[in-house]
Scaffold this motif. Structure first.
Motif, PDB file in Angstrom:
ATOM      1  N   TYR A  82       0.836  -1.203   0.000  1.00 18.16           N
ATOM      2  CA  TYR A  82       0.000   0.000   0.000  1.00 18.16           C
ATOM      3  C   TYR A  82       0.872   1.256   0.000  1.00 18.16           C
ATOM      4  O   TYR A  82       0.661   2.181  -0.780  1.00 18.16           O
ATOM      5  N   SER A  86       0.358   3.838  -3.009  1.00 16.37           N
ATOM      6  CA  SER A  86      -0.415   5.047  -2.759  1.00 16.37           C
ATOM      7  C   SER A  86       0.170   6.199  -3.569  1.00 16.37           C
ATOM      8  O   SER A  86       1.346   6.206  -3.905  1.00 16.37           O
ATOM      9  N   ARG A  87      -0.704   7.161  -3.883  1.00 19.97           N
ATOM     10  CA  ARG A  87      -0.234   8.316  -4.665  1.00 19.97           C
ATOM     11  C   ARG A  87       0.942   8.996  -3.990  1.00 19.97           C
ATOM     12  O   ARG A  87       1.721   9.697  -4.614  1.00 19.97           O
ATOM     13  N   ARG A  88       1.042   8.826  -2.670  1.00 17.22           N
ATOM     14  CA  ARG A  88       2.149   9.432  -1.944  1.00 17.22           C
ATOM     15  C   ARG A  88       3.396   8.568  -1.989  1.00 17.22           C
ATOM     16  O   ARG A  88       4.461   8.970  -1.570  1.00 17.22           O
ATOM     17  N   LEU A  97      -3.411   1.635  -6.798  1.00 15.49           N
ATOM     18  CA  LEU A  97      -4.083   1.288  -5.553  1.00 15.49           C
ATOM     19  C   LEU A  97      -5.582   1.121  -5.821  1.00 15.49           C
ATOM     20  O   LEU A  97      -6.163   1.856  -6.622  1.00 15.49           O
ATOM     21  N   PHE A  98      -6.192   0.157  -5.142  1.00 15.99           N
ATOM     22  CA  PHE A  98      -7.618  -0.161  -5.305  1.00 15.99           C
ATOM     23  C   PHE A  98      -7.948  -0.676  -6.700  1.00 15.99           C
ATOM     24  O   PHE A  98      -8.966  -0.321  -7.278  1.00 15.99           O
TER      25      PHE A  98
ATOM     26  N   LEU B  69      -7.527   9.382   2.475  1.00 19.47           N
ATOM     27  CA  LEU B  69      -7.406   8.897   1.089  1.00 19.47           C
ATOM     28  C   LEU B  69      -7.512  10.061   0.117  1.00 19.47           C
ATOM     29  O   LEU B  69      -6.847  10.091  -0.920  1.00 19.47           O
ATOM     30  N   GLU B  71      -6.668  13.209   0.878  1.00 20.69           N
ATOM     31  CA  GLU B  71      -5.450  14.015   1.040  1.00 20.69           C
ATOM     32  C   GLU B  71      -4.275  13.417   0.279  1.00 20.69           C
ATOM     33  O   GLU B  71      -3.414  14.138  -0.217  1.00 20.69           O
ATOM     34  N   SER B  72      -4.231  12.090   0.217  1.00 21.81           N
ATOM     35  CA  SER B  72      -3.101  11.467  -0.489  1.00 21.81           C
ATOM     36  C   SER B  72      -3.407  11.257  -1.964  1.00 21.81           C
ATOM     37  O   SER B  72      -2.621  10.647  -2.679  1.00 21.81           O
ATOM     38  N   ASP B  74      -5.545   9.353  -3.388  1.00 20.58           N
ATOM     39  CA  ASP B  74      -5.836   7.978  -3.786  1.00 20.58           C
ATOM     40  C   ASP B  74      -7.292   7.785  -4.220  1.00 20.58           C
ATOM     41  O   ASP B  74      -7.661   6.728  -4.708  1.00 20.58           O
ATOM     42  N   TRP B 228      -3.468  17.295  -7.020  1.00 17.94           N
ATOM     43  CA  TRP B 228      -3.223  15.981  -7.609  1.00 17.94           C
ATOM     44  C   TRP B 228      -3.748  15.995  -9.039  1.00 17.94           C
ATOM     45  O   TRP B 228      -4.909  15.728  -9.273  1.00 17.94           O
TER      46      TRP B 228
END
Lengths: 232, 270
Positions: A82, A86-88, A97-98, B69, B71-72, B74, B228
């Motif tokens: 994860y 994750s975008r981070r 992710l997902f 989620l 904030e990141s 995703d 983003w």
């Protein structure tokens, strides 16, 4: 007791009635576990072989690491993958992710050590003469490995099957990396977790039964494919 | 070689299969378990999916996690229920177009015998004081969800810090907490929707309700694409517009479980 009887009856009704959510979950479970097992086999078989017969620096450390990896819980792997996806994370730009692909990656990380450890054990039990003969006949290292693997066909199949069983029944990775999205990443185990959370125990039990039946069917299929003389 | 070919074939089949054929792609919506487990998403979102020609992936988590989620980056859009966290999310620049979608209320559940005799309480804080005085037990979500945050602010209002063996922090979603409270004959705070969806599964009763003081608002917020760039802002805004459209608001108002309406639409009917 009503509980169990109701669960069994419901399982049959759901499957026979072609319940779309149940069949989607079954299909997602099967193909994700199959794909991740394939990846794990491609990685795990050579690694297990190398650790077993290779003579290289750090082999002992690799052995210890391999056995330690067997004990890592699926949520631990889920969290690790994860944080990468994750975008981070470092691979955030993939937007994975997902998605089912994320589940495949996570499950492959879970399954690869299983394949590698069992492969190593299988080769450790192989008569060294099998490889020596191949070497004396002038075979290169790949040829030698393939010859040895042929000797161990059933054991290596069992190693891959064990890995399939491990990922097919895991829930932590699927939940964290897939996100339990209906018709997309919701598989049998995350469905069970969800139905249990909703207090639908009968449905949860029914899904558990389906999981069991499929595990059994896969195991049986492998048994039949291998033929009677090899499966002794 | 044959094995490898098999692997590749399996991967390509598997990859292609679950992705819908329509070119619209996926919009990721993080929402709370109270919305997803009630069945509301499954009841209304397919209409939007047909209109917009894209698939909405619903990820059901607590409000705290849903906001994380967002904030990141995703997920593309969130539907949550904690005003304080939502405002902070928007203020930080991570979220835009916070829009009220629907409303229901929290209720306090307890054993049917109700040893703390709640209905006579003057306020939710008073009810919480009585639970503490009666020694609960009380099952808390303990998971940073919207309901958990509301519960914490009620303890603060009540002027009591819940500690001790009677205060059980479950760390689970609303459904499991209701089941746990039923098993332990304990009190708990829940959104009414989840309770209505689960009332036949736990031997509990609503022991205190106060729709004004325990109002529960659900807002939808788009994740800011300025932060983003990959976020599907246009689609997220389309979803927000649709959720407050007459069509969606009617669907929300008509959605029932066991003959009872779970959510009140936020936009009044003309």
């Amino acid at each position: 007791m009503d509980f169990l009887a109701e669960g069994a009856a419901q399982a049959l009704r759901l499957l026979a009635g072609g319940n779309r959510e149940v069949w989607a979950a079954v299909w997602i479970s099967v193909w994700v576990a199959f794909a991740s097992t394939c990846v794990a086999a491609v990685v795990g078989l050579p690694v297990g072989y190398a650790v077993s017969v290779g003579r290289f620096r750090g082999r002992r450390a690799a052995l210890v690491a391999l056995n330690a990896l067997l004990g890592v819980p699926s949520v631990g792997i889920g969290l690790l993958v994860y944080s990468f996806l994750s975008r981070r994370g470092p691979f955030g730009s993939w937007g994975m992710l997902f998605t089912p692909a994320a589940m495949v990656i996570g499950q492959a990380v879970l399954a690869a050590p299983v394949v590698a450890a069992l492969t190593r054990a299988a080769f450790a039990g192989l008569d060294p003469r099998a490889r020596q003969t191949a070497v004396s006949l002038g075979a290169g290292p790949v040829r030698v490995a393939l010859t040895a693997a042929r000797e161990l066909g059933p054991a290596l199949t069992a190693a891959v099957m064990a890995a399939f069983g491990r990922v097919f029944g895991e829930v932590g990775i699927s939940l964290m990396l897939g996100g339990n999205i209906l018709f997309y990443t919701r598989n049998i185990t995350t469905s069970i977790a969800l139905e249990t959370a909703k207090g639908e125990f009968a449905l949860g039990l029914a899904l558990g039964g389906i999981l069991l039946v499929i595990s059994f069917a896969v195991s049986l299929a492998v048994h039949v494919m291998r033929g009677p003389e090899e499966s002794r | 070689m044959r094995r490898l070919a098999l692997v590749l074939a399996a991967l390509s089949v598997g990859w292609a299969a679950p992705v819908p054929a329509a070119g619209g792609g996926h919009l990721r919506l993080a929402t709370t378990t109270s919305v997803e487990n009630s069945g509301l998403c499954a009841a209304i979102l397919p209409v939007f999916e047909r209109r917009a020609g894209l698939k909405v992936d619903v990820i059901a988590v607590g409000t705290g996690q849903a906001i994380k989620l967002g904030e990141s980056g995703d997920v593309d859009v969130i539907l949550v229920h904690d005003p304080a966290l939502e405002e902070a999310f928007v203020r930080s620049g991570a979220g835009i177009r916070r829009t009220l979608v629907m409303v229901n209320d929290f209720v306090i559940l307890g054993p049917a015998a109700d040893p703390a005799s709640m209905p006579s309480c003057a306020s939710p804080a008073d009810a919480f004081r009585r639970i503490a005085a009666a020694g609960g037990p009380f099952v808390s979500r303990g998971d940073g969800s919207g309901t958990h945050l509301r519960e914490k602010s009620l303890w603060k209002e009540a002027g009591t810090a819940p500690t001790g063996a009677w205060y059980i922090e479950a760390g689970q979603g609303m459904g499991p907490v209701i089941l746990m409270a039923g098993e332990k004959r304990a009190y708990t705070l829940t959104d009414r929707g989840t309770w209505l969806a689960m009332q036949d599964k736990a031997n509990l009763a609503v022991v205190y309700e106060n729709p004004e003081a325990l109002r529960n608002e659900y807002h939808v917020i788009a994740v800011n694409s300025a932060r983003w760039p990959h976020v599907r802002l246009r689609e997220a805004l389309a979803l927000i517009r649709w959720l407050v459209s007459r069509e969606a608001q009617d669907l929300i108002g008509r959605y029932q479980k066991g003959g009872v309406q779970l959510f009140k639409p936020a936009v009044p009917a003309r």
